[in-house]
Motif scaffolding. Structure first.
Motif, PDB file in Angstrom:
ATOM      1  N   LEU A 189       0.824  -1.204   0.000  1.00 14.02           N
ATOM      2  CA  LEU A 189       0.000   0.000   0.000  1.00 14.02           C
ATOM      3  C   LEU A 189       0.862   1.260   0.000  1.00 14.02           C
ATOM      4  N   VAL A 190       1.932   1.240   0.803  1.00 13.78           N
ATOM      5  CA  VAL A 190       2.820   2.403   0.892  1.00 13.78           C
ATOM      6  C   VAL A 190       3.461   2.703  -0.453  1.00 13.78           C
ATOM      7  N   LEU A 191       3.959   1.668  -1.141  1.00 12.87           N
ATOM      8  CA  LEU A 191       4.585   1.872  -2.443  1.00 12.87           C
ATOM      9  C   LEU A 191       3.597   2.450  -3.446  1.00 12.87           C
ATOM     10  N   ASP A 192       2.370   1.925  -3.423  1.00  8.80           N
ATOM     11  CA  ASP A 192       1.346   2.439  -4.335  1.00  8.80           C
ATOM     12  C   ASP A 192       1.036   3.905  -4.040  1.00  8.80           C
ATOM     13  N   MET A 193       0.923   4.248  -2.765  1.00 11.46           N
ATOM     14  CA  MET A 193       0.592   5.627  -2.395  1.00 11.46           C
ATOM     15  C   MET A 193       1.735   6.588  -2.705  1.00 11.46           C
ATOM     16  N   LEU A 194       2.972   6.144  -2.510  1.00 16.11           N
ATOM     17  CA  LEU A 194       4.118   7.007  -2.826  1.00 16.11           C
ATOM     18  C   LEU A 194       4.189   7.272  -4.329  1.00 16.11           C
ATOM     19  N   ASN A 195       3.863   6.261  -5.134  1.00 12.66           N
ATOM     20  CA  ASN A 195       3.821   6.470  -6.586  1.00 12.66           C
ATOM     21  C   ASN A 195       2.737   7.472  -6.959  1.00 12.66           C
ATOM     22  N   ARG A 196       1.587   7.343  -6.317  1.00  9.27           N
ATOM     23  CA  ARG A 196       0.494   8.280  -6.593  1.00  9.27           C
ATOM     24  C   ARG A 196       0.845   9.684  -6.097  1.00  9.27           C
ATOM     25  N   MET A 197       1.623   9.751  -5.016  1.00 15.71           N
ATOM     26  CA  MET A 197       2.030  11.048  -4.491  1.00 15.71           C
ATOM     27  C   MET A 197       2.940  11.775  -5.488  1.00 15.71           C
ATOM     28  N   GLN A 198       3.735  11.017  -6.226  1.00 22.14           N
ATOM     29  CA  GLN A 198       4.564  11.618  -7.274  1.00 22.14           C
ATOM     30  C   GLN A 198       3.687  12.157  -8.403  1.00 22.14           C
ATOM     31  N   ARG A 232       5.684   5.859   6.199  1.00 27.66           N
ATOM     32  CA  ARG A 232       6.394   4.634   6.560  1.00 27.66           C
ATOM     33  C   ARG A 232       6.455   4.417   8.077  1.00 27.66           C
ATOM     34  N   LEU A 233       5.887   5.328   8.841  1.00 32.26           N
ATOM     35  CA  LEU A 233       5.898   5.178  10.292  1.00 32.26           C
ATOM     36  C   LEU A 233       4.692   4.365  10.740  1.00 32.26           C
ATOM     37  N   ASP A 234       4.887   3.497  11.724  1.00 30.28           N
ATOM     38  CA  ASP A 234       3.794   2.652  12.219  1.00 30.28           C
ATOM     39  C   ASP A 234       2.758   3.472  12.978  1.00 30.28           C
ATOM     40  N   GLY A 235       1.498   3.066  12.851  1.00 31.45           N
ATOM     41  CA  GLY A 235       0.420   3.658  13.635  1.00 31.45           C
ATOM     42  C   GLY A 235       0.039   5.070  13.245  1.00 31.45           C
ATOM     43  N   MET A 236       0.290   5.449  11.986  1.00 32.61           N
ATOM     44  CA  MET A 236       0.008   6.819  11.549  1.00 32.61           C
ATOM     45  C   MET A 236      -1.222   6.901  10.642  1.00 32.61           C
ATOM     46  N   GLY A 237      -2.028   5.835  10.608  1.00 26.26           N
ATOM     47  CA  GLY A 237      -3.187   5.820   9.719  1.00 26.26           C
ATOM     48  C   GLY A 237      -4.142   6.977   9.951  1.00 26.26           C
ATOM     49  N   LYS A 238      -4.444   7.256  11.231  1.00 29.29           N
ATOM     50  CA  LYS A 238      -5.384   8.337  11.543  1.00 29.29           C
ATOM     51  C   LYS A 238      -4.820   9.693  11.123  1.00 29.29           C
ATOM     52  N   LYS A 239      -3.508   9.888  11.349  1.00 26.63           N
ATOM     53  CA  LYS A 239      -2.875  11.156  10.973  1.00 26.63           C
ATOM     54  C   LYS A 239      -2.905  11.335   9.457  1.00 26.63           C
ATOM     55  N   ILE A 289      -6.004  12.075  -5.419  1.00 25.30           N
ATOM     56  CA  ILE A 289      -6.114  12.237  -3.966  1.00 25.30           C
ATOM     57  C   ILE A 289      -7.160  11.275  -3.403  1.00 25.30           C
ATOM     58  N   GLU A 290      -8.262  11.108  -4.100  1.00 24.17           N
ATOM     59  CA  GLU A 290      -9.308  10.200  -3.646  1.00 24.17           C
ATOM     60  C   GLU A 290      -8.803   8.755  -3.629  1.00 24.17           C
ATOM     61  N   GLN A 340      -6.831   4.245  -0.039  1.00 28.62           N
ATOM     62  CA  GLN A 340      -5.772   3.365   0.439  1.00 28.62           C
ATOM     63  C   GLN A 340      -5.438   3.643   1.905  1.00 28.62           C
ATOM     64  N   VAL A 341      -5.467   4.914   2.292  1.00 26.17           N
ATOM     65  CA  VAL A 341      -5.172   5.296   3.674  1.00 26.17           C
ATOM     66  C   VAL A 341      -6.168   4.644   4.631  1.00 26.17           C
ATOM     67  N   GLN A 342      -7.413   4.455   4.170  1.00 27.13           N
ATOM     68  CA  GLN A 342      -8.422   3.820   5.001  1.00 27.13           C
ATOM     69  C   GLN A 342      -8.037   2.402   5.394  1.00 27.13           C
ATOM     70  N   ASN A 343      -7.101   1.802   4.638  1.00 25.98           N
ATOM     71  CA  ASN A 343      -6.675   0.431   4.912  1.00 25.98           C
ATOM     72  C   ASN A 343      -5.474   0.358   5.860  1.00 25.98           C
ATOM     73  N   LEU A 344      -4.937   1.516   6.250  1.00 23.91           N
ATOM     74  CA  LEU A 344      -3.737   1.527   7.078  1.00 23.91           C
ATOM     75  C   LEU A 344      -4.071   1.668   8.560  1.00 23.91           C
TER      76      LEU A 344
END
Length: 289
Positions: A153-162, A236-243, A278-279, A284-288
């Motif tokens: 999920l992180v790799l996918d989101m970082l690609n989308r962030m680019q 990449r930090l643990d427990g940051m889904g809500k943030k 962004i959507e 994806q963030v909802q899954n973290l």
């Protein structure tokens, strides 16, 4: 970073004790543990809950415990009469409903789940450490799976962030041209309408300055780029889904403002693509965790 979706299993089989713990997790905004355990394990439920909370911070968790005890012990059977009455009444209702002979016997009743309880198993507090260890091992297996899924999920989101960063740059390049094009078009209209009549250049410049201020999106782009940097730092930090969930709301806020200020088809097109990306990240963030 962990995904909130996963599965883990651990077992223990020694000295006549067989114990299997299974965990299944799905998305949830908060920690929600549903324990499906034998009646004899009720006194250990708090221990189980606290152990799971050491490994899972949020999500919907279904925990299943299968237990059997074949140790030799003196027979000390207890009867759960409430359960027995329930099974007996159910057999009568089924017989009457379908017009069948009620062949429900005492032996069948004794074999029904939780009707006969071995008193030697009623208090399993001596197995507390074993239960904790098996639950811990199941959680470790669960987190192995959640970690792998989370990295994907992180790799996918970082690609989308680019992609988001690139769209923001396209908007930043296009935005300054909007005011110049507006000035040129307005001046051309005035000159076409007035032909050889002189007009007030100062008023034209004032109108352009007012328009430029109205459609200026420099602040929104600055904040958007800041959000991108923050996202890449904490994803990449643990427990940051809500943030991250809160941060995605800020992404949407800046993009909506850009869309509302936009009076240019190119800027609007880029902004709509931005909202779409962004959507996808927000989902994806909802899954973290």
């Amino acid at each position: 970073m962990f995904s909130m979706t996963g599965y883990g299993r651990a077992d223990y089989c020694e000295n006549g004790i067989s114990l299997v713990v299974e965990l299944k997790t799905v998305n949830n905004r908060n920690f929600d543990l549903n324990c499906k355990i034998p009646r004899a394990f009720i006194s250990l439920e708090d221990t189980i809950r606290k152990t799971v909370q050491e490994f899972v911070k949020r999500g919907r968790i279904d925990l299943f415990v299968n237990f059997s005890d074949t140790r030799e012990s003196s027979a000390n059977l207890e009867i759960n009469f409430d359960k027995a009455v329930g099974y007996f009444n159910a057999s009568k209702q089924l017989s009457e409903k379908f017009g069948l002979e009620n062949d429900f016997s005492v032996s069948m009743l004794m074999k029904s789940p939780d009707v006969i309880v071995d008193g030697a198993q009623a208090d399993l507090t001596e197995l507390k450490d074993v239960v904790r260890e098996v639950v811990k091992n199941a959680c470790l297996k669960l987190n192995e799976m959640r970690k792998v899924e989370g990295e994907k999920l992180v790799l996918d989101m970082l690609n989308r962030m680019q992609t988001i960063k690139g769209l923001a740059q396209n908007i930043a390049v296009r935005a300054p041209l909007v005011a110049k094009e507006y000035k040129d078009k307005l001046q051309a209209r005035i000159e076409e309408a007035l032909v050889d009549v002189k007009y007030d250049q100062a008023r034209l410049l004032n109108e352009v300055a007012f328009y430029t201020d109205k459609v200026n999106i420099d602040e929104e782009l600055t904040r958007l780029n800041s959000h991108i940097e923050q996202f890449c730092e904490i994803v990449r930090l643990d427990g940051m889904g809500k943030k991250l969930d809160f941060l995605m709301q800020e992404f949407n806020r800046e993009t909506n403002t850009i869309c509302s200020k936009s009076n240019d088809i190119e800027v609007t097109r880029f902004a709509l693509e931005l909202k779409n990306e962004i959507e996808k990240v927000r989902e994806q963030v909802q899954n973290l965790e």
